[in-house]
Design a protein around this motif. Structure first.
Motif, PDB file in Angstrom:
ATOM      1  N   UNK A  46       0.832  -1.203   0.000  1.00 49.51           N
ATOM      2  CA  UNK A  46       0.000   0.000   0.000  1.00 49.51           C
ATOM      3  C   UNK A  46       0.864   1.251   0.000  1.00 49.51           C
ATOM      4  N   UNK A  47       1.869   1.296   0.872  1.00 47.65           N
ATOM      5  CA  UNK A  47       2.731   2.477   0.964  1.00 47.65           C
ATOM      6  C   UNK A  47       3.531   2.675  -0.318  1.00 47.65           C
ATOM      7  N   UNK A  48       4.071   1.583  -0.880  1.00 44.52           N
ATOM      8  CA  UNK A  48       4.921   1.693  -2.071  1.00 44.52           C
ATOM      9  C   UNK A  48       4.110   2.140  -3.279  1.00 44.52           C
ATOM     10  N   UNK A  49       2.980   1.478  -3.540  1.00 44.54           N
ATOM     11  CA  UNK A  49       2.207   1.810  -4.730  1.00 44.54           C
ATOM     12  C   UNK A  49       1.547   3.179  -4.616  1.00 44.54           C
ATOM     13  N   UNK A  50       1.063   3.521  -3.436  1.00 48.84           N
ATOM     14  CA  UNK A  50       0.537   4.865  -3.234  1.00 48.84           C
ATOM     15  C   UNK A  50       1.655   5.892  -3.418  1.00 48.84           C
ATOM     16  N   UNK A  51       2.853   5.555  -2.937  1.00 49.37           N
ATOM     17  CA  UNK A  51       3.984   6.457  -3.090  1.00 49.37           C
ATOM     18  C   UNK A  51       4.345   6.700  -4.544  1.00 49.37           C
ATOM     19  N   UNK A  52       4.311   5.660  -5.359  1.00 49.10           N
ATOM     20  CA  UNK A  52       4.616   5.827  -6.789  1.00 49.10           C
ATOM     21  C   UNK A  52       3.629   6.802  -7.422  1.00 49.10           C
ATOM     22  N   UNK A  53       2.343   6.612  -7.128  1.00 47.17           N
ATOM     23  CA  UNK A  53       1.335   7.507  -7.684  1.00 47.17           C
ATOM     24  C   UNK A  53       1.505   8.936  -7.214  1.00 47.17           C
ATOM     25  N   UNK A  54       1.789   9.124  -5.930  1.00 50.64           N
ATOM     26  CA  UNK A  54       1.937  10.468  -5.383  1.00 50.64           C
ATOM     27  C   UNK A  54       3.187  11.152  -5.930  1.00 50.64           C
ATOM     28  N   UNK A  55       4.272  10.422  -6.080  1.00 51.65           N
ATOM     29  CA  UNK A  55       5.484  11.028  -6.622  1.00 51.65           C
ATOM     30  C   UNK A  55       5.287  11.450  -8.076  1.00 51.65           C
ATOM     31  N   UNK A  56       4.516  10.678  -8.836  1.00 51.10           N
ATOM     32  CA  UNK A  56       4.243  11.066 -10.220  1.00 51.10           C
ATOM     33  C   UNK A  56       3.498  12.397 -10.255  1.00 51.10           C
ATOM     34  N   UNK A  57       2.460  12.521  -9.447  1.00 50.95           N
ATOM     35  CA  UNK A  57       1.685  13.759  -9.405  1.00 50.95           C
ATOM     36  C   UNK A  57       2.513  14.891  -8.801  1.00 50.95           C
ATOM     37  N   UNK A  58       3.331  14.573  -7.802  1.00 49.62           N
ATOM     38  CA  UNK A  58       4.132  15.598  -7.150  1.00 49.62           C
ATOM     39  C   UNK A  58       5.159  16.242  -8.058  1.00 49.62           C
ATOM     40  N   UNK A  59       5.656  15.488  -9.041  1.00 50.42           N
ATOM     41  CA  UNK A  59       6.691  16.023  -9.927  1.00 50.42           C
ATOM     42  C   UNK A  59       6.174  16.381 -11.317  1.00 50.42           C
ATOM     43  N   UNK A  60       5.091  15.740 -11.750  1.00 55.04           N
ATOM     44  CA  UNK A  60       4.568  15.998 -13.093  1.00 55.04           C
ATOM     45  C   UNK A  60       3.330  16.876 -13.094  1.00 55.04           C
ATOM     46  N   UNK A  61       2.697  17.044 -11.925  1.00 55.72           N
ATOM     47  CA  UNK A  61       1.492  17.851 -11.849  1.00 55.72           C
ATOM     48  C   UNK A  61       0.229  16.999 -11.860  1.00 55.72           C
ATOM     49  N   UNK A  62      -0.838  17.564 -11.292  1.00 56.48           N
ATOM     50  CA  UNK A  62      -2.104  16.837 -11.175  1.00 56.48           C
ATOM     51  C   UNK A  62      -3.005  17.123 -12.365  1.00 56.48           C
ATOM     52  N   UNK A  63      -2.489  16.899 -13.562  1.00 55.23           N
ATOM     53  CA  UNK A  63      -3.257  17.110 -14.785  1.00 55.23           C
ATOM     54  C   UNK A  63      -2.887  16.051 -15.815  1.00 55.23           C
ATOM     55  N   UNK A  64      -3.817  15.802 -16.721  1.00 57.48           N
ATOM     56  CA  UNK A  64      -3.543  14.986 -17.889  1.00 57.48           C
ATOM     57  C   UNK A  64      -3.071  13.581 -17.587  1.00 57.48           C
ATOM     58  N   UNK A  65      -2.052  13.178 -18.340  1.00 56.23           N
ATOM     59  CA  UNK A  65      -1.530  11.825 -18.248  1.00 56.23           C
ATOM     60  C   UNK A  65      -0.949  11.519 -16.876  1.00 56.23           C
ATOM     61  N   UNK A  66      -0.269  12.494 -16.284  1.00 53.61           N
ATOM     62  CA  UNK A  66       0.344  12.277 -14.967  1.00 53.61           C
ATOM     63  C   UNK A  66      -0.725  11.991 -13.922  1.00 53.61           C
ATOM     64  N   UNK A  67      -1.831  12.731 -13.952  1.00 53.14           N
ATOM     65  CA  UNK A  67      -2.911  12.505 -12.987  1.00 53.14           C
ATOM     66  C   UNK A  67      -3.552  11.138 -13.200  1.00 53.14           C
ATOM     67  N   UNK A  68      -3.804  10.786 -14.455  1.00 49.56           N
ATOM     68  CA  UNK A  68      -4.420   9.483 -14.739  1.00 49.56           C
ATOM     69  C   UNK A  68      -3.500   8.347 -14.306  1.00 49.56           C
ATOM     70  N   UNK A  69      -2.206   8.455 -14.627  1.00 47.06           N
ATOM     71  CA  UNK A  69      -1.260   7.406 -14.260  1.00 47.06           C
ATOM     72  C   UNK A  69      -1.105   7.309 -12.741  1.00 47.06           C
ATOM     73  N   UNK A  70      -0.919   8.460 -12.096  1.00 46.31           N
ATOM     74  CA  UNK A  70      -0.764   8.457 -10.645  1.00 46.31           C
ATOM     75  C   UNK A  70      -1.999   7.946  -9.934  1.00 46.31           C
TER      76      UNK A  70
END
Length: 288
Positions: free
Chosen positions: A91-115
Motif C-alpha cells: 500500500x505504501x509503495x504503490x501509493x507512493x509511486x502515484x503520489x510522486x508522479x503527481x508531485x513532480x509531473x502535476x495533477x493534470x492529464x496523463x500524470x494525474x491518470x497514471x498516478x
C-alpha cells in the motif's frame, strides 16, 4: 459447506471508525502532497514520502479496523502476519509511486491518470492481499464483477483525491477531499467484502480461537502511532494552514530571460570609468 459471513459483528461501530481512519490518513497524506507542491525541490521528496506513508497507513488501518467486525460462523479466523504486513508495504509503495508522479509531473492529464491509477491499484492490492492473509477452516471465493467494481471505485477515488491535492487551494479544500476519499476507500472495502463468500471444510471440527479484534488490535499499534506522529508534523508546520509557498515565482514574458544578462567585464570597467569621470566633472567649479 457454505459459511455464514457477518461483516458487521459490532454493528456500525467498525464501519464508522474505519471511515474516520481513512479520512485521517487521507487528510494527512493529501496535505503533505499539497505542501510538497509549495516548497523547493530539495524538500519535495520528504513531504511526498510522508504523504505516501500516511495514506498507506490510513487505508491499511481502515481495512483492519473494519475486519474487526468480520466473522465466519463456526470458523475462527487467524492472520498470517508476514502477508498482513506485506499488504501494508505494498500500500505504501504503490501509493507512493502515484503520489510522486503527481508531485513532480502535476495533477493534470496523463500524470494525474497514471498516478491515480497506480494509487488506486495500490489500495485494491492492499485489500485483497490482506484478505489472502486470513486463515480459517475453509476458503474464500469472489464474484469477479463485484471485485472489478471495487477496483474501479479505488482508482476513481485516488484520481479525484490527487486532483484535489494538486489544486493547492488551502486547508479546507484538502479536508473536503479527504472526506470524499475516506468515503470512497471505505466504500471500496465493503464493495470488495460484498463480493466474498466463504466455503467451510467439512473435515475436522472447528477449533476455538481468538476473536478478530484480539488478533488485529496489536497489529494496529505501529500504523496508529505513525499517523499520530504525521499529524504532529502537519499541525506544527507553519504553512500547512496558510497554504502559501516558501518562494514567490517571478512572472516574465515569453522570450524574455527571467534574469537580464550581466554585462561583459570589459564593458563593466568602461561604464565604471565613465561614471567616475562624470562625477569629478560635476564637482569641478565652472570657469567664469
Amino acid at each position: 459447506m457454505q459459511g455464514t459471513v457477518d461483516g458487521f459483528s459490532y454493528g456500525l461501530v467498525t464501519p464508522l471508525v474505519a471511515y474516520v481512519m481513512a479520512c485521517l490518513g487521507g487528510a494527512l497524506g493529501l496535505r503533505c502532497t499539497t505542501r510538497a507542491l509549495l516548497v523547493a525541490h530539495s524538500w519535495r521528496p520528504g513531504w511526498l514520502a510522508l504523504g505516501s506513508a500516511a495514506i498507506g497507513s490510513g487505508i491499511w488501518t481502515m481495512h483492519f479496523i473494519a475486519m474487526m467486525g468480520f466473522s465466519v460462523a463456526g470458523a475462527p479466523i487467524h492472520y498470517d502476519k508476514p502477508m498482513t504486513y506485506a499488504s501494508l508495504a505494498i500500500a505504501v509503495v504503490m501509493v507512493g509511486v502515484g503520489i510522486f508522479i503527481v508531485g513532480y509531473k502535476g495533477a493534470t492529464g496523463t500524470a494525474l491518470f497514471t498516478g491515480g491509477t497506480i494509487t488506486g491499484l495500490g489500495i485494491a492490492s492492499m485489500h485483497y492481499l490482506g484478505m489472502a492473509g486470513m486463515r480459517f477452516n475453509g476458503t474464500f471465493e469472489y464474484n469477479t464483477l463485484t471485485v472489478a467494481c471495487s477496483v474501479a471505485i479505488a482508482m476513481a477515488a485516488a484520481t479525484a483525491a490527487l486532483w484535489a491535492a494538486g489544486q493547492v487551494r488551502g486547508f479546507l479544500w484538502s479536508v473536503g477531499a479527504s472526506l470524499v476519499m475516506g468515503l470512497a476507500v471505505t466504500g471500496m472495502h465493503y464493495t470488495g467484502m460484498a463480493a466474498l463468500s466463504a466455503h467451510l471444510h467439512t473435515d475436522g471440527t472447528p477449533s476455538a480461537g481468538d476473536s478478530p479484534a484480539g488478533l488485529v488490535a496489536p497489529m494496529l499499534i505501529g500504523p496508529l502511532a505513525f499517523l499520530c506522529l504525521a499529524g504532529v508534523v502537519v499541525l506544527f508546520d507553519p504553512l500547512m494552514v496558510m497554504g502559501k509557498p516558501d518562494w514567490t515565482p517571478v512572472e516574465h514574458k515569453p522570450g524574455v530571460p527571467a534574469h537580464p544578462p550581466a554585462p561583459h567585464p570589459s564593458r563593466r570597467a568602461h561604464l565604471h570609468t565613465r561614471r567616475k569621470v562624470a562625477h569629478r566633472a560635476s564637482r569641478t567649479p565652472q570657469n567664469r
